[in-house]
Design a protein around this motif. Structure first.
Motif, mmCIF file in Angstrom:
data_model
loop_
_atom_site.group_PDB
_atom_site.id
_atom_site.type_symbol
_atom_site.label_atom_id
_atom_site.label_comp_id
_atom_site.label_asym_id
_atom_site.label_seq_id
_atom_site.Cartn_x
_atom_site.Cartn_y
_atom_site.Cartn_z
ATOM 1 N N ILE A 10 -32.286 -35.856 -0.065
ATOM 2 C CA ILE A 10 -33.509 -35.114 -0.403
ATOM 3 C C ILE A 10 -33.208 -34.053 -1.457
ATOM 4 O O ILE A 10 -33.920 -33.912 -2.453
ATOM 5 C CB ILE A 10 -34.112 -34.464 0.862
ATOM 6 N N THR A 11 -32.150 -33.288 -1.234
ATOM 7 C CA THR A 11 -31.869 -32.171 -2.130
ATOM 8 C C THR A 11 -31.289 -32.613 -3.468
ATOM 9 O O THR A 11 -31.365 -31.864 -4.443
ATOM 10 C CB THR A 11 -30.897 -31.185 -1.460
ATOM 11 N N GLU A 12 -30.705 -33.795 -3.520
ATOM 12 C CA GLU A 12 -30.146 -34.266 -4.797
ATOM 13 C C GLU A 12 -31.214 -34.350 -5.880
ATOM 14 O O GLU A 12 -30.918 -34.189 -7.069
ATOM 15 C CB GLU A 12 -29.473 -35.625 -4.613
ATOM 16 N N THR A 13 -32.460 -34.604 -5.477
ATOM 17 C CA THR A 13 -33.535 -34.712 -6.478
ATOM 18 C C THR A 13 -33.789 -33.383 -7.186
ATOM 19 O O THR A 13 -34.353 -33.364 -8.278
ATOM 20 C CB THR A 13 -34.837 -35.193 -5.816
ATOM 21 N N LEU A 14 -33.369 -32.258 -6.566
ATOM 22 C CA LEU A 14 -33.593 -30.954 -7.192
ATOM 23 C C LEU A 14 -32.670 -30.720 -8.381
ATOM 24 O O LEU A 14 -32.898 -29.799 -9.163
ATOM 25 C CB LEU A 14 -33.398 -29.839 -6.160
ATOM 26 N N TYR A 15 -31.630 -31.526 -8.499
ATOM 27 C CA TYR A 15 -30.735 -31.371 -9.643
ATOM 28 C C TYR A 15 -31.377 -31.891 -10.933
ATOM 29 O O TYR A 15 -30.875 -31.610 -12.017
ATOM 30 C CB TYR A 15 -29.421 -32.116 -9.397
ATOM 31 N N ALA A 58 -34.892 -22.689 -7.393
ATOM 32 C CA ALA A 58 -34.570 -23.658 -6.338
ATOM 33 C C ALA A 58 -33.079 -23.713 -6.043
ATOM 34 O O ALA A 58 -32.670 -24.389 -5.092
ATOM 35 C CB ALA A 58 -35.075 -25.048 -6.742
ATOM 36 N N THR A 59 -32.274 -22.997 -6.829
ATOM 37 C CA THR A 59 -30.822 -23.095 -6.668
ATOM 38 C C THR A 59 -30.366 -22.662 -5.279
ATOM 39 O O THR A 59 -29.570 -23.341 -4.627
ATOM 40 C CB THR A 59 -30.110 -22.255 -7.744
ATOM 41 N N GLY A 60 -30.858 -21.515 -4.788
ATOM 42 C CA GLY A 60 -30.451 -21.031 -3.472
ATOM 43 C C GLY A 60 -30.795 -22.003 -2.367
ATOM 44 O O GLY A 60 -29.979 -22.276 -1.475
ATOM 45 N N PHE A 61 -31.994 -22.540 -2.405
ATOM 46 C CA PHE A 61 -32.440 -23.519 -1.414
ATOM 47 C C PHE A 61 -31.554 -24.761 -1.447
ATOM 48 O O PHE A 61 -31.112 -25.271 -0.406
ATOM 49 C CB PHE A 61 -33.896 -23.876 -1.706
ATOM 50 N N ARG A 62 -31.269 -25.221 -2.650
ATOM 51 C CA ARG A 62 -30.445 -26.427 -2.814
ATOM 52 C C ARG A 62 -29.005 -26.180 -2.334
ATOM 53 O O ARG A 62 -28.417 -27.023 -1.648
ATOM 54 C CB ARG A 62 -30.443 -26.838 -4.282
ATOM 55 N N LEU A 63 -28.446 -25.033 -2.678
ATOM 56 C CA LEU A 63 -27.072 -24.742 -2.294
ATOM 57 C C LEU A 63 -26.914 -24.628 -0.782
ATOM 58 O O LEU A 63 -25.895 -25.035 -0.223
ATOM 59 C CB LEU A 63 -26.605 -23.449 -2.962
ATOM 60 N N VAL A 64 -27.904 -24.080 -0.099
ATOM 61 C CA VAL A 64 -27.822 -23.947 1.357
ATOM 62 C C VAL A 64 -27.786 -25.323 2.017
ATOM 63 O O VAL A 64 -26.967 -25.582 2.908
ATOM 64 C CB VAL A 64 -29.007 -23.122 1.889
ATOM 65 N N LEU A 65 -28.672 -26.206 1.579
ATOM 66 C CA LEU A 65 -28.691 -27.544 2.172
ATOM 67 C C LEU A 65 -27.412 -28.309 1.845
ATOM 68 O O LEU A 65 -26.866 -29.025 2.695
ATOM 69 C CB LEU A 65 -29.919 -28.314 1.695
ATOM 70 N N ASP A 66 -26.941 -28.172 0.612
ATOM 71 C CA ASP A 66 -25.669 -28.813 0.258
ATOM 72 C C ASP A 66 -24.539 -28.286 1.136
ATOM 73 O O ASP A 66 -23.677 -29.045 1.591
ATOM 74 C CB ASP A 66 -25.337 -28.555 -1.216
ATOM 75 N N SER A 67 -24.545 -26.985 1.383
ATOM 76 C CA SER A 67 -23.490 -26.377 2.189
ATOM 77 C C SER A 67 -23.570 -26.835 3.644
ATOM 78 O O SER A 67 -22.534 -27.047 4.291
ATOM 79 C CB SER A 67 -23.599 -24.851 2.113
ATOM 80 N N LEU A 68 -24.802 -26.987 4.172
ATOM 81 C CA LEU A 68 -24.957 -27.515 5.528
ATOM 82 C C LEU A 68 -24.297 -28.883 5.659
ATOM 83 O O LEU A 68 -23.624 -29.174 6.654
ATOM 84 C CB LEU A 68 -26.438 -27.639 5.884
ATOM 85 N N VAL A 69 -24.496 -29.716 4.645
ATOM 86 C CA VAL A 69 -23.921 -31.061 4.662
ATOM 87 C C VAL A 69 -22.398 -30.991 4.555
ATOM 88 O O VAL A 69 -21.666 -31.641 5.318
ATOM 89 C CB VAL A 69 -24.501 -31.916 3.519
#
Length: 501
Positions: free
Chosen positions: A67-72, A83-94
């Motif tokens: 899902i978050t890969e589309t934000l790139y 959107a960077t902060g939102f994307r980085l948090v989800l990436d970090s969760l993974v």
């Protein structure tokens, strides 16, 4: 024969002793020499087993990642930044969660080894994930402009739930580890002996924690999807608007410039036609005739250069007044105002302002209409003024007709001197006509230095006056376009505000 019978007996014995399909001998798990229900197989009170549940969690983390890969791929720089902060948090969760659950899945299928060492590795990943929560919360709080306070609170709550779940996971590993170590230390453990010491309650609790993570994540996926889809929709909207406005602006520049250059081109063609008449005499056998023809051509070319240069300067000056100073300013202001308006609309959608979705669906193409309307108004200003200038230009070209007649008259002087002269003419006739050409040249000097130059200067003064009048007319028209912009922006934002309220 005896050797044959002994060989056959060995083969039969081998077949009997090999494990057969459907063999129910269990493979050990959690480094325990026996199968334990709820670890790598079976289920305890419908909670499933550790391998199944960790695989469910890993699949959920894969969904987060995809899902978050589309934000790139966002096209709008400001949206990408927000959107960077939102994307980085989800990436970090993974990235922080995958080692925990992959390690637990692997441990559940172990047949031997030091379970304490394995669990310590998992605990390290758990502690790292817990330590990241404060950074995750800070990053999410920084996205309030994009997600809105409610959106930030929702994601923050989910992060707290997940980190609490992971912490409980570590506590459960501490709970079941002593029993597993004790089972490993049994000398010849039977399945019954293993079952009697099996930490059933701890394994049941472990599976319950894993299922809770899955349930939290599954309920969050639609929410994350909605956030990402909103951001992507607004990204496409802003990118579309930017494309429309930049295309309109570029086309406007070319339209005005082309119209003014046309006047110069037409006059250039007319004058050039006159000068070509002398070229047929450049190769005459008589040198004096050649010389006089070339001299005459040089004078006419000089006249052509002066006239076309003046028209070029006129076109350049008119372009500056009509295009860069005023028209471009209004077009740039239109783009800036509409983009700001669209940005406010975009943020209301991404931050889930009540009613923003339906209002966007109702009004999103109204944003396109404003720059198109202002562009059409500015083009009308330009085209209207070009038509006015063309009418003036026709009169000016009529005035230039006097210059053209002067040039034609000069050319006729030379034509008369050369009339009837052919390669076979006598030298006496050629010399007589050469004298005529010299007289025509003297007349050209008089007409060119006095008559033609004065006419051209008077023409340039007329043009200068008309350009000044044109600038005043164009200024008023552009000002009206700017007032139209103000009114249209107020109308749209008022309509959107009424829709949101």
């Amino acid at each position: 024969m005896k050797k044959y019978h002994r060989f056959l007996a060995c083969v039969v014995l081998s077949i009997v002793t090999l494990p057969q399909p459907g063999d129910t001998n269990p493979r050990p798990d959690f480094a325990v020499p026996a199968r334990m229900t709820g670890v790598a197989s079976g289920s305890l009170d419908s909670t499933g087993n550790v391998v199944q549940n960790t695989n469910r969690v890993l699949n959920l983390l894969d969904q987060f990642q995809s899902i978050t890969e589309t934000l790139y791929g966002l096209q709008t720089p400001d949206l990408y930044r927000l959107a960077t902060g939102f994307r980085l948090v989800l990436d970090s969760l993974v990235e922080s969660g995958s080692p925990i659950f992959q390690g637990l899945s692997n441990a559940a299928r172990l047949s031997s080894g030091n379970i304490t060492t394995v669990f310590d590795g998992i605990r390290q990943s758990i502690n790292a994930t817990i330590a990241l929560n404060e950074l995750h919360q800070a990053a999410i709080n920084g996205t309030s402009m994009l997600l809105g306070m409610a959106g930030v609170q929702n994601i923050s709550t989910v992060l707290d739930q997940l980190v609490r779940n992971v912490a409980e996971l570590g506590g459960t590993l501490d709970e079941i580890e002593p029993a597993l170590v004790e089972i490993q230390q049994l000398v010849r453990p039977s399945q019954a002996l293993v079952d009697s010491r099996y930490p059933r309650d701890g394994i049941r609790k472990l599976n319950g924690i894993l299922l809770e993570y899955v349930n939290i994540g599954r309920s969050t996926v639609p929410q994350i999807n909605a956030v990402v889809n909103r951001i992507r929709m607004m990204d496409g909207f802003i990118a579309r608007l930017a494309s429309v406005t930049s295309g309109l602006r570029n086309y406007l520049n070319g339209t005005l410039q082309t119209a003014l250059r046309t006047i110069r081109t037409n006059f250039n063609v007319t004058v050039t036609t006159t000068t070509r008449k002398l070229k047929q005499f450049f190769l005459d056998d008589l040198e004096s005739v050649q010389l006089e023809a070339r001299n005459a051509s040089g004078l006419l070319v000089k006249r052509l250069t002066n006239v076309t240069q003046s028209l070029d300067e006129l076109a350049n000056n008119a372009t500056v007044v009509m295009e860069r100073h005023e028209t471009e300013w209004v077009m740039n202001r239109t783009i800036a105002v509409v983009t700001e308006l669209a940005w406010r609309m975009a943020l209301s959608v991404t931050s889930s302002v009540p009613g923003a979705d339906s209002c966007f669906a109702k009004f999103n193409y109204e944003f396109d209409k404003i720059p198109q309307l202002i562009y059409a108004s500015l083009v009308s200003c330009g085209q209207g003024e070009v038509r006015t200038l063309q009418s003036v230009a026709n009169a000016l070209v009529g005035y230039l007709g006097v210059v053209q007649a002067q040039l034609d008259s000069e050319a006729n002087q030379y034509n008369q001197c050369l009339s009837g002269l052919v390669p076979g003419s006598s030298d006496a006739l050629k010399l007589q006509r050469a004298v005529c050409l010299r007289g025509a040249e003297r007349l050209s000097v008089i007409w060119g230095d006095v008559v033609v130059d004065n006419q051209l200067q008077a023409f340039e003064e007329l043009v200068r006056d008309e350009v000044g009048y044109s600038a005043a007319r164009h200024h008023q028209c552009v000002r009206a376009s700017d007032q139209l912009l103000f009114a249209e922006v107020q109308r749209l934002w008022s309509a959107i505000g009424g829709c949101l309220n």
